[in-house]
Write an enzyme that holds these catalytic residues in place. Structure first.
Site, PDB file in Angstrom:
ATOM      1  N   GLN A   1      24.297 -17.333 -25.160  1.00 22.37           N
ATOM      2  CA  GLN A   1      23.976 -16.708 -26.441  1.00 22.37           C
ATOM      3  C   GLN A   1      23.175 -15.430 -26.274  1.00 22.37           C
ATOM      4  O   GLN A   1      23.035 -14.669 -27.213  1.00 22.37           O
ATOM      5  CB  GLN A   1      23.233 -17.703 -27.343  1.00 22.37           C
TER       6      GLN A   1
ATOM      7  N   ARG B   1      15.911 -23.283 -31.381  1.00 26.49           N
ATOM      8  CA  ARG B   1      14.493 -23.127 -31.146  1.00 26.49           C
ATOM      9  C   ARG B   1      14.130 -22.061 -30.123  1.00 26.49           C
ATOM     10  O   ARG B   1      12.991 -21.608 -30.068  1.00 26.49           O
ATOM     11  CB  ARG B   1      13.896 -24.465 -30.685  1.00 26.49           C
TER      12      ARG B   1
ATOM     13  N   LYS C   1      13.879 -16.180 -37.364  1.00 31.71           N
ATOM     14  CA  LYS C   1      14.302 -17.551 -37.656  1.00 31.71           C
ATOM     15  C   LYS C   1      15.468 -17.866 -36.711  1.00 31.71           C
ATOM     16  O   LYS C   1      16.109 -16.954 -36.198  1.00 31.71           O
ATOM     17  CB  LYS C   1      14.794 -17.680 -39.101  1.00 31.71           C
ATOM     18  N   GLY C   2      15.767 -19.142 -36.495  1.00 34.66           N
ATOM     19  CA  GLY C   2      16.856 -19.508 -35.585  1.00 34.66           C
ATOM     20  C   GLY C   2      18.222 -19.337 -36.247  1.00 34.66           C
ATOM     21  O   GLY C   2      18.414 -19.761 -37.380  1.00 34.66           O
ATOM     22  N   VAL C   3      19.157 -18.731 -35.517  1.00 30.79           N
ATOM     23  CA  VAL C   3      20.510 -18.562 -36.060  1.00 30.79           C
ATOM     24  C   VAL C   3      21.546 -19.269 -35.184  1.00 30.79           C
ATOM     25  O   VAL C   3      22.731 -19.259 -35.465  1.00 30.79           O
ATOM     26  CB  VAL C   3      20.858 -17.058 -36.210  1.00 30.79           C
ATOM     27  N   GLY C   4      21.079 -19.950 -34.141  1.00 25.06           N
ATOM     28  CA  GLY C   4      22.001 -20.476 -33.137  1.00 25.06           C
ATOM     29  C   GLY C   4      23.018 -21.470 -33.656  1.00 25.06           C
ATOM     30  O   GLY C   4      24.208 -21.337 -33.425  1.00 25.06           O
ATOM     31  N   GLU C   5      22.554 -22.498 -34.358  1.00 30.60           N
ATOM     32  CA  GLU C   5      23.459 -23.587 -34.699  1.00 30.60           C
ATOM     33  C   GLU C   5      24.158 -23.399 -36.040  1.00 30.60           C
ATOM     34  O   GLU C   5      25.277 -23.851 -36.256  1.00 30.60           O
ATOM     35  CB  GLU C   5      22.679 -24.911 -34.764  1.00 30.60           C
TER      36      GLU C   5
END
Lengths: 333, 449
Positions: free
Chosen positions: A48, A89, A287-291
């Protein structure tokens, strides 16, 4: 035969990080003799781009060029503890830890510079690898020379330690009360589809999304997540299952001929916009955008199918067989 | 928002050229002279008692150097959740008495080449008394179903209860007030992560007695600490090397290759590689668990949802892995990003004789989003309201209390709805057009604790 078009929407929130048992990540930063900064992390890069965004965050916090930051991940002998790369995270936790470590290192850098430049540390600033006296830009010294002075003249270590910990939040067994996240990112996705009422086939024509992910460290890599997630979500909706007749064990796939995933020819038109509302606790408001990017396309497509042909197919994946059965059941009502 | 320097720039990724030109080094690129290969012998049945494991023919095959069985595992428990206090341990590293799913690891063979290892694995003779498997979660929850867990039922026990629950407000009163009741059942079936890189592990015994473990785990320290517990060695004997992973999506947090490969390396004194085939990745690795969610909502004529009751059943498969945690995440997210004054949620983590499920991208939140958002459209169609409007009327605002009793402080759901409408040229209904997340006009006042 008729091909029906429909549009569906779906909105979603997504939690950044987890809380179970406490959720920490540490980072170490140290300066090499000629001003290269090494960032030591045990966080893994899953493709990622974590190493790149961590480099950007470290460079920002230190005030040095990106090229002079080396991010080393992946060796427990040399890097301090990290929980792992999951739960959207990594950028949030490791980013915060790196800012803390970089801030400590930068404080020493300025103290060393202050002695060399005969100025007070609080009057100095670092920008693009140069330390200068605020308001007197002609009085400058390079990080290169400061690092040399620290190593061979002053005997100081320009280094820093960082940690970010989300403390454990136990769940109240009676009410479910808990603190399940650090922040929440948001999205709304619009799906446009075509449904062939003779074959039951669904074609996704377009997925358009508005994301809100806090501050973006690297917009192009956020776009990478959004694009990849949209396709993963589409495949989850229409194509994939390891047990197509769940709970029966039949047709358990073992190869790509039996478990079909999308290829370039399956891609819909993809559009997105990204809003930035910084979070209070993420590094620079991240903020998290991974999932989350694989989530909203799923209900958006299911809702678009309903808009097209008037049936909610509520069991995934939405195969042509399920669409035809739902249409037949509707006719018999 | 303050403009920054390098943060916010789309700089080229540091590893991009390596990835697209095939030069990035992954675990499968690690090679040591004298390296051995490992293959796993797995259960052919979904449930049964192991009577005998006969490895003699495999051991006689030229080129075979070792066989690893349950007896060789110092602490034969797969311990991943014990570090965060979730017990009891329920999964052996290698099965010894019983098998609980088709594909469960029973013993490993180690040989000079991968081909010899594969052939030797096929020569291990298994005698298993097959038992009727429990494959369906609803059946597993009935009194008629055999208890496949030693604690006497088929659910994970949370603080002595067979489910996790949310209780907020008074749902019965909410249903009484409601103009409409809208119900929906939503089913996710299992899917695979499909990373480009399958699970691979290489372990090298070092001359100083340590083990260097090359792993594509998503969590190096977690893997190191769990491997140390299973090997019964202090963690200072282990060094985990990794950090570059060819796709994880939650599929590489199960510490599933490192312990057995390490035992093989210790037993032979030579480097050992275990790399999974694509078939193992599909059929044997953890999957996203199936999840069934039943919704019952009480809705007013103006679109406000005044009560939401949800029963959710998560299919963990044969063992915990990370499912007990995922179910909690499911619980927190089943109400959705909406302000609903009365919420009741029961979430069950149910065991079946299936390939274990575990973490996957959006772990149990993807499931909740699917159910919540199709349910929102169902409500809209029942009461005859625009799908955009139903979401905007109910969207949580800053200051609202979520059912987990956390005050919302970073809501932007309305902002994304408005931006999405603009993106596709959709005109929003006048009633909701100017709503924003810091404004309560036209909606319920913030719900206080």
């Amino acid at each position: 035969m008729s091909v029906m078009r429909g549009r569906g929407i779906a909105s979603a929130n997504y939690p950044t990080g987890m809380n179970l048992g406490g959720d920490p990540t540490q980072a170490l930063v140290f300066c090499q003799p000629t001003g290269t900064f090494s960032v030591k992390l045990a966080s893994t890069d899953l493709g990622q781009g974590l190493k790149t965004v961590i480099g950007q965050i470290a460079a920002e916090a230190l005030g040095v060029p990106l090229e002079s930051v080396v991010v080393d991940t992946g060796d427990t002998d040399s890097a301090p503890h990290d929980m792992g790369t999951f739960a959207s995270r990594a950028t949030h936790r490791a980013g915060n830890a790196v800012i803390m470590a970089a801030t400590e290192a930068k404080k020493v850098l300025l103290e060393v510079a202050a002695e060399e430049m005969e100025a007070a540390p609080e009057d100095l600033e670092v920008r693009d690898g140069q330390v200068s006296v605020k308001g007197t830009p002609q009085r400058t010294m390079s990080v290169f020379d400061i690092a040399l002075a620290a190593h061979f003249k002053q005997g100081r270590t320009i280094s820093g330690r960082g940690i970010y910990l989300k403390p454990k939040s136990a769940i109240d067994p009676e009410t479910g009360a808990c603190d399940p996240d650090s922040t929440e990112a948001h999205v709304t996705t619009v799906a446009d589809v075509e449904v062939d009422t003779e074959t039951g086939e669904v074609t996704v024509l377009r997925l358009a999304s508005a994301y809100e992910v806090g501050r973006q460290v690297n917009p192009q890599m956020v776009q990478g997540q959004i694009t990849g997630g949209a396709v993963m979500g589409m495949a989850h909706t229409l194509m994939e299952s390891v047990f197509p007749y769940y709970p029966a064990l039949d047709h358990h796939p073992g190869n790509f001929g039996e478990y079909v995933i999308p290829t370039a020819v399956d891609l819909p038109e993809l559009h997105h916009v990204v809003l930035e509302y910084p979070s209070s606790n993420g590094p620079y408001g991240v903020k998290g955008v991974g999932e989350m990017t694989a989530n909203s396309p799923i209900p958006a497509i299911v809702n678009a199918i309903h808009d097209a042909v008037g049936v909610f197919v509520t069991e995934l994946p939405v195969t042509p067989e399920k669409v035809l059965r739902a249409l037949r059941a509707k006719e018999q009502l | 928002m303050k403009q920054l320097g390098i943060v916010g720039q789309s700089v080229k990724r540091s590893d991009g050229i390596g990835h697209v030109t095939g030069q990035t080094e992954y675990v499968d690129d690690v090679f040591y002279p004298g390296m051995l290969w490992l293959k796993m012998v797995r259960s052919p049945v979904s449930r049964g008692r192991i009577r005998r494991v006969d490895t003699s023919r495999a051991e006689r095959l030229p080129g075979v150097t070792a066989v690893v069985t349950a007896k060789d595992v110092p602490n034969n428990w797969y311990t991943i959740l014990c570090l965060i206090g979730i017990e009891p341990n329920d999964e052996p590293v290698l099965a010894d008495e019983e098998v609980m799913y088709e594909g469960e690891p029973i013993c490993a063979v180690v040989a000079e080449t991968e081909d010899i290892a594969r052939e030797a694995a096929s020569l291990v003779k298994l005698e298993i008394d097959e038992q009727e498997p429990v494959l369906d979660v609803e059946y597993a929850l009935t009194a008629d179903a055999p208890a496949i867990k030693k604690w006497g039922n088929n659910t994970f026990m949370y603080d002595g209860m067979n489910h996790r629950r949310l209780r907020f407000g008074d749902v019965d009163r909410g249903f009484e007030e409601a103009d409409h009741i809208v119900e929906g059942t939503y089913q996710m079936t299992p899917i695979e992560h499909v990373p480009m890189e399958t699970h691979v592990c290489v372990v090298k015994p070092e001359p100083n007695g340590r083990l260097t473990i090359h792993s594509n785990t998503q969590a190096l320290y977690f893997t190191m600490d769990n491997t140390a517990i299973i090997l019964k060695v202090p963690s200072n004997r282990l060094r985990l090397v990794g950090g570059t992973v060819g796709g994880g999506f939650g599929g590489k947090v199960d510490v599933i290759t490192e312990p057995v490969t390490s035992i093989a390396a210790m037993k032979t004194g030579r480097p050992v590689k275990w790399r999974w085939t694509r078939e193992e990745e599909f059929r044997r690795s953890s999957v996203r668990g199936a999840c069934k969610m039943e919704y019952r909502d009480g809705v007013m004529k103006d679109g406000r949802i005044v009560a939401r009751k949800v029963r959710s059943i998560h299919d963990a498969g044969a063992y915990h892995r990370h499912s007990p945690y995922g179910v909690q995440k499911n619980m927190a997210n089943l109400p959705g990003p909406y302000s609903i004054p009365n919420v009741w949620v029961d979430c069950y983590c149910v065991y079946t004789n299936r390939q274990p499920s575990s973490a996957m991208r959006g772990f149990a939140v993807t499931e909740a989003t699917f159910a919540v958002e199709v349910q929102m459209d169902k409500i809209a169609s029942v009461i005859g309201m625009d799908p955009w409007e139903i979401r905007m009327v109910n969207a949580y605002r800053n200051g609202h209390m979520r059912p987990v009793r956390k005050v919302v402080e970073d809501a932007t759901l309305l902002e994304t709805l408005k931006a999405a409408a603009q993106l596709v040229g959709h005109e929003l209904p006048a009633r909701v057009r100017d709503m924003h997340s810091d404004d309560y006009a036209g909606v319920a006042e913030p719900v206080q604790p």
